[in-house]
Design a protein around this motif. Structure first.
Motif, PDB file in Angstrom:
ATOM      1  N   SER A  57       0.822  -1.198   0.000  1.00 54.26           N
ATOM      2  CA  SER A  57       0.000   0.000   0.000  1.00 54.26           C
ATOM      3  C   SER A  57       0.858   1.251   0.000  1.00 54.26           C
ATOM      4  O   SER A  57       0.477   2.286  -0.555  1.00 54.26           O
ATOM      5  CB  SER A  57      -0.917  -0.001   1.225  1.00 54.26           C
ATOM      6  OG  SER A  57      -1.760  -1.121   1.209  1.00 54.26           O
ATOM      7  N   LEU A  61      -6.391   0.134  -2.984  1.00 52.42           N
ATOM      8  CA  LEU A  61      -5.414  -0.469  -2.084  1.00 52.42           C
ATOM      9  C   LEU A  61      -5.144   0.444  -0.895  1.00 52.42           C
ATOM     10  O   LEU A  61      -5.103  -0.005   0.254  1.00 52.42           O
ATOM     11  CB  LEU A  61      -4.127  -0.763  -2.850  1.00 52.42           C
ATOM     12  CG  LEU A  61      -3.201  -1.786  -2.223  1.00 52.42           C
ATOM     13  CD1 LEU A  61      -3.917  -3.109  -2.029  1.00 52.42           C
ATOM     14  CD2 LEU A  61      -1.967  -1.989  -3.088  1.00 52.42           C
ATOM     15  N   LEU A  62      -4.972   1.727  -1.167  1.00 55.43           N
ATOM     16  CA  LEU A  62      -4.734   2.680  -0.082  1.00 55.43           C
ATOM     17  C   LEU A  62      -5.930   2.759   0.855  1.00 55.43           C
ATOM     18  O   LEU A  62      -5.800   2.672   2.080  1.00 55.43           O
ATOM     19  CB  LEU A  62      -4.441   4.070  -0.664  1.00 55.43           C
ATOM     20  CG  LEU A  62      -3.088   4.300  -1.327  1.00 55.43           C
ATOM     21  CD1 LEU A  62      -3.096   5.631  -2.055  1.00 55.43           C
ATOM     22  CD2 LEU A  62      -1.982   4.278  -0.289  1.00 55.43           C
ATOM     23  N   THR A 116      -6.778  -0.670   2.875  1.00 55.18           N
ATOM     24  CA  THR A 116      -5.793  -0.997   3.901  1.00 55.18           C
ATOM     25  C   THR A 116      -5.826   0.014   5.039  1.00 55.18           C
ATOM     26  O   THR A 116      -5.829  -0.358   6.223  1.00 55.18           O
ATOM     27  CB  THR A 116      -4.389  -1.054   3.284  1.00 55.18           C
ATOM     28  OG1 THR A 116      -4.403  -1.942   2.169  1.00 55.18           O
ATOM     29  CG2 THR A 116      -3.374  -1.542   4.294  1.00 55.18           C
ATOM     30  N   ALA A 157      -6.642  -7.075  -0.529  1.00 57.11           N
ATOM     31  CA  ALA A 157      -5.442  -6.298  -0.801  1.00 57.11           C
ATOM     32  C   ALA A 157      -4.252  -7.180  -1.164  1.00 57.11           C
ATOM     33  O   ALA A 157      -3.518  -6.865  -2.094  1.00 57.11           O
ATOM     34  CB  ALA A 157      -5.127  -5.416   0.401  1.00 57.11           C
ATOM     35  N   THR A 172      -1.432  -7.016  -4.227  1.00 57.48           N
ATOM     36  CA  THR A 172      -0.090  -6.593  -3.877  1.00 57.48           C
ATOM     37  C   THR A 172       0.859  -6.800  -5.046  1.00 57.48           C
ATOM     38  O   THR A 172       1.610  -5.910  -5.437  1.00 57.48           O
ATOM     39  CB  THR A 172       0.406  -7.396  -2.668  1.00 57.48           C
ATOM     40  OG1 THR A 172      -0.440  -7.130  -1.570  1.00 57.48           O
ATOM     41  CG2 THR A 172       1.811  -7.002  -2.305  1.00 57.48           C
ATOM     42  N   LEU A 198       1.054   5.666   5.421  1.00 59.09           N
ATOM     43  CA  LEU A 198      -0.086   5.781   4.509  1.00 59.09           C
ATOM     44  C   LEU A 198      -0.818   7.106   4.694  1.00 59.09           C
ATOM     45  O   LEU A 198      -1.109   7.816   3.731  1.00 59.09           O
ATOM     46  CB  LEU A 198      -1.044   4.615   4.727  1.00 59.09           C
ATOM     47  CG  LEU A 198      -0.621   3.247   4.212  1.00 59.09           C
ATOM     48  CD1 LEU A 198      -1.663   2.208   4.598  1.00 59.09           C
ATOM     49  CD2 LEU A 198      -0.434   3.269   2.713  1.00 59.09           C
TER      50      LEU A 198
END
Length: 729
Positions: free
Chosen positions: A406, A421-422, A425, A460, A464, A523
């Motif tokens: 992420s 994804l961001l 997660t 996720a 990856t 993040l």
């Protein structure tokens, strides 16, 4: 026990029931022209649930037998088939058939196909929730007049709010009724067709997010590998027949994929009719999730909110097309929860620290486990608590791989796949690690579901590798040599991290208590930096939905690098997981019904003679298993596996059974309990219930031996003269 040929019959009928009605409807609506074909198994399941639910509601409202449901579903399938044939004739004459699939389309099928024998050999582990689902399905299949009220655990109990409309149980029961197989047998083989569909759905999600069939192929391969290696005891397979796993592996990724499909159609020049069809499919998918497992509505909202926030911060106004599908999801969820609110409002879940998987095998375990802080699961006080980070990474390096990837997604923030994804997660890490947010998740979902929030991280992890290969392909094909060194550095850091995590991030290795908050901080800080600085990428309509992956030398090279890092990172756990699967399969040469954990042979013999709807008196945990073997009601059930609604009176029923089995219980009290509970059959363990055995022998005129051996026996209550005799002077 049924043989392999009969397993094949069960699988064929299950595919017809689960997929055929929805597949016909999806074909008639033209969804195969709107969605990647790899998503059609999940779409077909949704369509079948949507068709089944109204028929099931009519059946249970009128008390009709399951044969009526089979007939109604058959009539719908016949009608849809006739409409499809009528439409296909002019298409054949005009030769306007869809082009034949090419080699890449055929390669997309490989990951799901590989999972078919794997899922069949491993199968469902018949324990815990699987027993509850088998029990309700069995009553639906065998009772002459099933209703919402008489297909439950107790003759006077209440429904589980999460399964108020027992659609999944009806599917299992219908397959069992048609094939004459036990519901436990049906559940044990269903992963064979559901797990591959889950892999296909994850591949379809990857294809939608990256708009590339190469991405779909990589996503399916990673999903299959994660299913086998990324979990202790391969949970997506061993629990693949349960509504929870179907919701996580099929429905939730399908909802996310449809959100992006609808948003893309609104941002582009898609046909309005196709846009409406995709929106309708989104409504149907969310509705199916509400029906199959309403607890995951909150989870879906968390995922969607994370995507929206990340997209808004990373791309500014570019997230506007996502507002409409997000509003559709929200409105459908509100409507579904509003319809179920009368039952949901009655649920009184256990206190935050309770672990629903702790089996209350002894009388004193009930109070100890309810409201207790279960070591290794929750951390904090009863008011402010969070999920133990070790629970989040219990699968070893694979979830850590997803979390770290992420961070790489920050450099790809212009692409919607990176938002996913961001957002996913970050939202899940915030929800599980915050002592303020996690209690809210427990309040909305209950502890049994909230503790499973990290299970969504497999959505996720399967992406990856895609982030790695997209970053690699983008860098190799469009940027100078310095970016190639950046790729090598990412691979080296990733490999070193995964080797360092080991199997469960044990003592002496990087602690999840440190790693996860650091990653979460990166993040959040990186996303804020993108949102507040000139680094935020410009949103251009002509480029945002263009294919990210391109054919050429960069893509195969990136895929090799990504797969290499994945295999390197999971090497410490792969051998153990595969060895466990081999041992597990070798220990199960025969399936389910001869498995002693499910039912003792004496009980099986006795329950084979029980009439549907009779009531069994047995210890709570044994009762919980017996419901899955025969369509009987029980006096009490496993307290931590029973819906805590007022009508179920969990503590009262548990105490009643304990009084009945107490060694010093007087005869008149035992007779009173038998009369009040309407008990027909009594189970006795000779080693533990010596006092009860003496009671039955003293009053042999009131009982009849049904089955028994030296260790246990089952007796039928044949007359209730005991209490009257006890009252005589």
């Amino acid at each position: 026990m049924i043989a392999g040929s009969e397993h094949l019959l069960v699988l064929v009928v299950a595919m017809l029931v689960i997929y055929a009605p929805g597949a016909l409807m999806a074909t008639l609506l033209g969804l195969h022209r709107t969605l990647p074909w790899i998503l059609l198994p999940a779409v077909s399941l949704v369509g079948s649930v949507v068709i089944l639910v109204p028929l099931l509601v009519v059946m249970l409202s009128l008390g009709l037998p399951i044969a009526w449901l089979a007939g109604g579903l058959g009539a719908v399938v016949t009608l849809l088939g006739a409409l499809l044939v009528r439409r296909a004739v002019p298409l054949r004459r005009s030769r306007r058939w869809r082009p034949r699939p090419d080699r890449l389309d055929l390669l997309l099928v490989l990951p799901p196909l590989v999972m078919v024998p794997v899922a069949y050999v491993i199968g469902e582990v018949i324990a815990h929730d699987a027993l509850y689902h088998a029990a309700q399905a069995l009553k639906l299949a065998t009772l002459d007049s099933p209703t919402f009220a008489n297909t439950l655990q107790f003759p006077d109990g209440g429904p589980h709010p999460g399964y108020f409309v027992p659609a999944w149980h009806a599917i299992i029961g219908l397959v069992a009724w048609v094939t004459k197989a036990a519901t436990l047998e049906v559940i044990s083989v269903l992963p064979t067709i559901l797990v591959p569909a889950g892999v296909a759905t994850q591949a379809g999600l990857a294809q939608v997010l990256f708009q590339s069939r190469l991405a779909g192929l990589a996503g399916g391969a990673v999903a299959a590998w994660v299913y086998v290696v990324g979990y202790a005891k391969m949970q997506p397979i061993t629990q693949g027949s349960q509504p929870r796993q179907v919701s996580i592996d099929l429905l939730l990724p399908l909802v996310v994929a449809l959100i992006f499909v609808v948003a893309r159609s609104r941002a582009g020049s898609a046909d309005r009719n196709q846009r409406h069809i995709a929106t309708g499919a989104l409504v149907a998918a969310v509705s199916a999730l509400v029906v199959l497992h309403v607890s995951y509505v909150a989870l879906m909202g968390l995922v969607v909110a994370g995507i929206m926030v990340a997209g808004a911060m990373c791309a500014g106004r570019g997230v506007a097309p996502f507002a409409a599908p997000a509003a559709v999801v929200l409105a459908t969820c509100i409507a579904g929860v509003a319809l179920l609110s009368p039952t949901l409002s009655t649920l009184e879940d256990f206190l935050p620290g309770a672990d629903p998987d702790v089996v209350a095998a002894q009388p004193d375990r009930l109070d100890q486990s309810r409201g207790a802080q279960v070591d290794g699961l929750f951390r904090g006080t009863e008011e402010a608590f969070r999920l133990d980070p070790r629970w989040t990474v219990r699968g070893g390096p694979v979830p850590v791989l997803a979390i770290m990837a992420s961070v790489l997604a920050l450099v790809l923030a212009r692409f919607p796949a990176a938002w996913y994804l961001l957002g996913t997660t970050a939202a899940l890490l915030v929800a599980t690690l915050s002592t303020h947010v996690f209690p809210l998740a427990v309040g909305a979902m209950g502890p049994a579901q909230a503790k499973r929030l990290p299970l969504v991280l497999p959505m996720a992890p399967l992406l990856t590798l895609l982030v790695l290969l997209v970053a690699a392909g983008y860098g190799l094909s469009r940027t100078p040599a310095a970016h190639r060194w950046w790729l090598v550095a990412c691979a080296a850091i990733g490999g070193g991290l995964f080797l360092g995590t080991g199997r469960y991030m044990e003592v002496g290795r990087p602690s999840p208590e440190v790693v996860l908050p650091v990653v979460l901080g990166i993040l959040v800080a990186g996303t804020v930096l993108l949102a507040t600085s000139r680094l935020r990428p410009a949103w251009r309509r002509d480029a945002d939905w263009s294919p990210v992956l391109e054919r050429g030398i960069a893509v195969p090279g990136a895929m090799l690098v990504g797969f290499g890092v994945l295999l390197l990172g999971t090497a410490p756990v792969a051998a153990d997981r595969i060895a466990w699967a081999v041992d597990f399969a070798s220990e199960r040469p025969a399936r389910v019904l001869d498995w002693p954990r499910v039912a003792h042979p004496v009980l099986q013999e006795a329950l084979a003679t029980a009439a549907p709807g009779e009531t069994l008196m047995a210890p709570p945990v044994a009762s919980y298993r017996m419901m899955a073997v025969a369509p009987v009601y029980v006096v009490s059930s496993d307290p931590l596996s029973t819906a805590n609604v007022p009508a179920n009176r969990i503590e009262e029923r548990f105490a009643t059974v304990q009084r009945f089995y107490a060694a010093d219980a007087p005869d008149d009290e035992r007779f009173r309990i038998l009369a009040e509970t309407g008990t027909d059959l009594v189970y006795v363990d000779h080693r533990r219930h010596g006092g009860l055995l003496e009671f039955i022998e003293r009053n042999d005129g009131s009982f009849e031996l049904v089955a028994g051996d030296a260790g246990s026996s089952v007796h039928r209550v044949v007359r209730s003269a005991g209490p009257l005799r006890a009252q005589e002077p």
